[in-house]
Design a protein around this motif. Structure first.
Motif, mmCIF file in Angstrom:
data_model
loop_
_atom_site.group_PDB
_atom_site.id
_atom_site.type_symbol
_atom_site.label_atom_id
_atom_site.label_comp_id
_atom_site.label_asym_id
_atom_site.label_seq_id
_atom_site.Cartn_x
_atom_site.Cartn_y
_atom_site.Cartn_z
ATOM 1 N N VAL A 116 1.936 -6.519 0.297
ATOM 2 C CA VAL A 116 2.062 -5.415 -0.651
ATOM 3 C C VAL A 116 3.155 -4.473 -0.164
ATOM 4 N N ILE A 160 1.316 0.631 -2.761
ATOM 5 C CA ILE A 160 -0.106 0.679 -2.448
ATOM 6 C C ILE A 160 -0.460 1.986 -1.749
ATOM 7 N N GLU A 164 2.342 -4.325 -7.422
ATOM 8 C CA GLU A 164 1.736 -4.675 -6.135
ATOM 9 C C GLU A 164 0.925 -5.968 -6.227
#
Length: 321
Positions: free
Chosen positions: A199, A203, A189
């Motif tokens: 991202v 996440i 990420e």
């Protein structure tokens, strides 16, 4: 002092995980003469600062940037490669074959773990510092009158996940652990954020794990679900450095047990292979009744006698300072 060193290592590793992809992108930009074309004044300012800093250190910025690659999952420093053993296990299981260079690259961490136990988790894992912050959040919630749950999950779960992960890697022919191992997810990420400004779904996975740790159970991922933690524990089962208690100094106050986020009991000499040698229990012992010690695993049960007269130490204590 020990905790200061541990925190420094944790922050250094986390910083490296940000610096490495920045230098990687910087290397691409200067090799293609495109540093002036970086979109966005903030990013352009960052890369101009990186360029000035690197050039003040080295006359060959491309070569300097090329010396720092990867993350804790797999990194290269000045041409020396270090790989997480879980990555090696995943590659073998997925049918990637045995590579001698890859095997050699896992040896530094394997040897460290065989000697010191699950220290990667407590000293080097970039997620460990973040998960420790979750414990602080739980403490704040308790202070505010909000009591988070503390559901007990079996420690055996992570060993099951390690085996199932290998089976999935074998069946699918992919490195399955990269999708469920927080340090690998965090690295991916961060790279995606730095290279593309966004991202991915990883996440969300990290956020869910953090939510579980804050609301359901303290350090639940590391205790019960982390396949990497399972592998580190297995590798360090016969470690020669562990935390030992001196009964002559212990007053059974329980401060060390409360300090252990892994739910172990140093006060009862229950320091198993699950211990990551973080030293929090040692730091919280007001009577210096705990210390790191060198000892052979098969002689550990009879290390310290209960009186000064009969005591015949079979280990070398290491000062917590």
């Amino acid at each position: 002092m020990v905790q200061a060193i541990r925190r420094t290592l944790q922050v250094t590793v986390l910083t490296f995980m940000v610096v490495a992809p920045v230098l990687g992108l910087y290397d691409i930009l200067i090799e293609n003469y495109r540093i002036q074309q970086v979109v966005g004044s903030t990013w352009q300012g960052i890369f101009y600062w990186v360029d000035n800093t690197v050039r003040s250190i080295s006359s060959s910025p491309e070569r300097f940037a090329d010396n720092f690659k990867g993350s804790t999952w797999s990194l290269s420093l000045w041409g020396f490669n270090i790989t997480d053993p879980l990555a090696f296990v995943g590659i073998l299981a997925s049918g990637g074959g045995f590579y001698l260079d890859l095997f050699i690259s896992i040896l530094p961490l394997v040897i460290l773990t065989v000697l010191l136990g699950r220290v990667f988790c407590g000293w080097l894992c970039p997620m460990h510092l973040i998960f420790e912050l979750n414990g602080k959040i739980r403490g704040i919630l308790g202070w505010l009158g909000i009591r988070p749950l503390n559901i007990s999950f079996g420690r055996v779960n992570k060993y099951v996940i390690l085996v199932v992960g290998c089976l999935f890697s074998m069946a699918l022919g992919i490195q399955f652990f990269t999708f469920i191992y927080p340090p690998a997810i965090l690295n991916r990420e961060l790279i995606h954020l730095i290279y593309f400004g966004s991202v991915g779904v990883g996440i969300v996975s990290l956020g869910f794990v953090m939510f579980m740790e804050v609301s359901l159970s303290q350090r639940v991922w590391c205790r019960s679900f982390c396949p990497g933690g399972a592998l580190w524990s297995l590798l360090g089962v016969w470690r020669v450095v562990t935390v030992v208690r001196d009964p002559a100094l212990c007053d059974n106050c329980g401060d060390c047990d409360r300090a252990c986020e892994f739910g172990l009991s140093p006060m009862k000499d229950e320091v198993t292979m699950e211990c990551d040698n973080c030293g929090r229990c040692i730091a919280h012992c007001g009577r210096n009744g705990l210390a790191y010690a060198f000892s052979l695993p098969w002689r550990r049960r009879n290390i310290i006698s209960s009186t000064e007269k009969d005591r015949k130490p079979r280990l070398k204590l290491i000062s917590k300072k």
